[in-house]
Design an enzyme around this catalytic site. Structure first.
Site, mmCIF file in Angstrom:
data_model
loop_
_atom_site.group_PDB
_atom_site.id
_atom_site.type_symbol
_atom_site.label_atom_id
_atom_site.label_comp_id
_atom_site.label_asym_id
_atom_site.label_seq_id
_atom_site.Cartn_x
_atom_site.Cartn_y
_atom_site.Cartn_z
ATOM 1 N N ALA A 43 0.773 -1.242 0.000
ATOM 2 C CA ALA A 43 0.000 0.000 0.000
ATOM 3 C C ALA A 43 0.803 1.290 0.000
ATOM 4 C CB ALA A 43 -0.946 0.013 1.201
ATOM 5 N N GLY A 46 0.315 5.078 -0.101
ATOM 6 C CA GLY A 46 -1.100 5.101 0.240
ATOM 7 C C GLY A 46 -2.050 5.739 -0.749
ATOM 8 N N GLY A 47 -1.550 6.274 -1.853
ATOM 9 C CA GLY A 47 -2.426 6.959 -2.798
ATOM 10 C C GLY A 47 -3.576 6.110 -3.281
ATOM 11 N N LYS A 48 -3.293 4.879 -3.686
ATOM 12 C CA LYS A 48 -4.362 4.009 -4.187
ATOM 13 C C LYS A 48 -5.303 3.606 -3.049
ATOM 14 C CE LYS A 48 -1.347 2.158 -7.772
ATOM 15 N NZ LYS A 48 -0.109 2.739 -7.221
ATOM 16 N N ASP A 95 2.024 -3.039 4.320
ATOM 17 C CA ASP A 95 3.334 -2.727 3.764
ATOM 18 C C ASP A 95 4.380 -3.487 4.551
ATOM 19 O OD1 ASP A 95 4.600 -0.677 1.719
ATOM 20 O OD2 ASP A 95 5.948 -0.801 3.448
ATOM 21 N N ASP A 112 4.556 -8.904 5.284
ATOM 22 C CA ASP A 112 5.236 -9.313 4.061
ATOM 23 C C ASP A 112 4.202 -9.815 3.066
ATOM 24 O OD1 ASP A 112 6.747 -10.478 2.046
ATOM 25 O OD2 ASP A 112 8.212 -11.350 3.416
ATOM 26 N N CYS A 157 4.369 0.008 -12.095
ATOM 27 C CA CYS A 157 4.661 1.282 -12.759
ATOM 28 C C CYS A 157 5.894 1.103 -13.628
ATOM 29 C CB CYS A 157 4.843 2.411 -11.748
ATOM 30 S SG CYS A 157 6.181 2.161 -10.564
#
Length: 426
Positions: free
Chosen positions: A260, A263-265, A283, A310, A379
Site C-alpha cells: 500500500a 497510500g495513494g491508491k 506494507d 510481508d 509502474c
C-alpha cells in the site's frame, strides 16, 4: 548562482554509486547550503537536467575529452556534465556564463588544476556549434543518445511495443512530469477543489477520466496549502488513479491493498467506496504503514487500517476479501521522468523482480473470495514484469480468469507508464 551550482554538483557526486533518491539528495543539499527559493529552483533544474540527460552528455564528452570520463575525479566529471547541460538544454543560461561558471565551479570544488581542461572541453564543444555527435551504431544506439536512455532498454521497448509506442515512451521519459491530484470526494467535488485551489493561488482543472482527477497547471507547493491540511485532496498520478478505478471497489466491501505505501491508491479506493466497508492496507515496513495511516487520518478516511506485513507470506488472520490490489515492487521504468536515476540501473539488478512479483501475486490471490476481483499492477514498462507474470499465474492457477489488461504508454492521456491486469476468481 554560485552556491546553487555547488549544491547541484554535490548532489550529482552523491548520486554516483550511492543508490540514493534524487529528490531527497537535492532537497537536503539545497537546505544545507542555505539556498534561497530562487537559487534552490535553479539548483534543482540544473541537477535534474544533468541527471536526466546524462547518457547524451557523456556521449558528447567522450568525443571532446582527451581523458576517459572514468579517469576524471567526481568533481571534474560533475563540472563538465553540468557545463554541457547548461550549453545544450538550459536556455536561460548564456554560453559564456555556462563555460565560465563551470570553470569557477571546478576551482571551488578543489580541482583548480583542472580548470583549463574544463574550459578547453566546453569551448571545443561550443566552437563546433554544440552539435551532438552521431552514435554511429544501431537504431537503438542512436535513440539511446537522442533520448538519453540505455540502449538495452531502448531495444526492449522497440521489440516489445514497436517503434511508434517506443518513441512515445522515450519522449515521455524526458521533461517535467505533470502534477495530478485526487479530489477527496468525501469532502469536495473536483470542480469545487479547483475553485478552492484558485483562491490559494494555484491553477487546476478537472481531468476526468477517472472521476475525481484534477490536473495542476504550474508549480504547486502542496503542503503549504490549507486545502491540503484540511484533507481535500492527495497527490496521485492519473495512471495510479485509473488503477484504483479498475479495482471497482464498492461501498460496504472488504478490500486488501497488499503493497500500500505511500497510500495513494488506498485513499482513492476508500473514497470510491464512500468510506463504507473496510480497506486493509499492508506494507513490509511499519514506518511506511504508519505513513498510510497518517494520510488516511488527514483525509478523514476511517475505513482504512494499516499494518506491517510481508506481501509474499500468506497471513490467514487477514481473512477473505471481495477485492485485492496487488501493486507490486517493480523496476519503475514507467516513472523515469519523475526519478531519472531509475534508468541507470544495470539490467542484472532487476532480473529477480519477476519471481518476487509472482510470489506476491500468488500469495495475494489466496485472500480473494470466489467471484472477487484482483488487480495486478506495476509502474514499469517491461513485459517480463507485466504480461508474463500474469500469464504464468493464469497457467498455474486454473481457478482464475483474465477480465482485462492494459499498458499505459501515454497514448491517450499524459500519464506515467503503468500496467494493470484485472483477474477474477471463478
Amino acid at each position: 548562482m554560485k552556491d546553487a551550482r555547488t549544491a547541484a554538483a554535490q548532489a550529482l557526486m552523491r548520486m554516483e554509486g550511492a543508490g540514493a533518491y534524487s529528490n531527497l539528495v537535492i532537497d537536503a543539499l539545497s537546505a544545507k547550503n542555505g539556498l534561497s527559493p530562487r537559487d534552490g529552483a535553479f539548483a534543482a533544474a540544473l541537477f535534474y537536467g544533468t541527471l536526466e540527460r546524462m547518457l547524451t552528455i557523456d556521449h558528447i564528452l567522450a568525443r571532446y575529452s582527451a581523458k576517459p570520463l572514468s579517469a576524471l575525479t567526481p568533481a571534474v566529471r560533475a563540472s563538465l556534465r553540468m557545463g554541457v547541460c547548461q550549453l545544450l538544454y538550459m536556455d536561460g543560461v548564456d554560453d559564456y556564463a555556462a563555460v565560465s561558471e563551470s570553470v569557477n565551479l571546478v576551482k571551488s570544488l578543489g580541482c583548480a588544476r583542472a580548470s583549463g581542461f574544463v574550459n578547453g572541453v566546453l569551448r571545443a564543444f561550443l566552437r563546433d556549434g554544440k552539435a551532438v555527435p552521431p552514435a554511429g551504431s544501431s537504431r537503438a544506439g542512436q535513440l539511446a543518445v537522442d533520448y538519453s536512455c540505455p540502449a538495452w532498454l531502448v531495444e526492449e521497448w522497440l521489440a516489445s511495443y514497436g517503434e511508434e509506442a517506443a518513441l512515445r515512451m522515450l519522449a515521455g521519459s524526458l521533461g517535467k512530469a505533470p502534477v495530478y491530484l485526487r479530489a477527496n470526494t468525501l469532502r469536495i467535488t473536483p470542480e469545487a477543489l479547483c475553485e478552492r485551489l484558485a483562491a490559494e493561488g494555484a491553477e487546476a482543472v478537472p481531468a476526468a477520466p477517472p472521476d475525481g482527477c484534477v490536473a495542476v497547471r504550474g508549480r504547486l507547493a502542496v503542503e503549504t496549502l490549507s486545502a491540503f491540511a484540511e484533507g481535500l485532496f492527495h497527490v496521485q498520478d492519473r495512471a495510479s488513479q485509473l488503477c484504483a478505478e479498475a479495482l471497482g471497489a464498492l461501498p460496504g466491501e472488504r478490500v486488501l491493498d497488499a503493497c500500500a505505501a505511500p497510500g495513494g491508491k488506498t485513499f482513492t479506493i476508500a473514497e470510491r467506496m464512500e468510506n463504507r466497508g473496510e480497506v486493509v492496507a499492508r506494507d513490509l515496513h511499519q514506518k511506511r504503514a504508519d505513513l498510510v495511516a497518517k494520510g488516511a487520518r488527514r483525509l478523514g478516511v476511517s475505513i482504512v487500517t494499516a499494518s506491517a506485513g510481508d506481501a509474499g507470506v500468506y497471513d490467514p488472520a487477514l481473512g477473505e476479501f471481495d477485492r485485492v490490489l496487488c501493486d507490486v515492487p517493480c523496476s519503475g521504468f514507467g516513472v523515469i521522468r519523475r526519478k531519472p536515476e531509475i534508468k541507470y540501473k544495470p539490467p542484472e539488478s532487476i532480473q529477480n523482480l519477476p519471481e518476487i512479483q509472482y510470489k506476491i501475486l500468488q500469495t495475494s490471490s489466496q485472500y480473494l473470495r470466489s467471484g472477487g476481483r484482483l488487480v495486478y499492477s506495476t509502474c514499469t514498462l517491461l513485459p517480463a514484469e507485466n504480461e508474463r507474470v500474469v500469464e504464468r499465474f493464469l497457467a498455474e492457477n486454473g481457478g482464475f480468469g483474465l477480465i482485462s489488461q492494459e499498458t499505459h504508454t501515454g497514448e491517450r492521456e499524459d500519464t506515467d507508464g503503468f500496467f494493470t491486469a484485472c483477474l477474477e476468481r471463478r
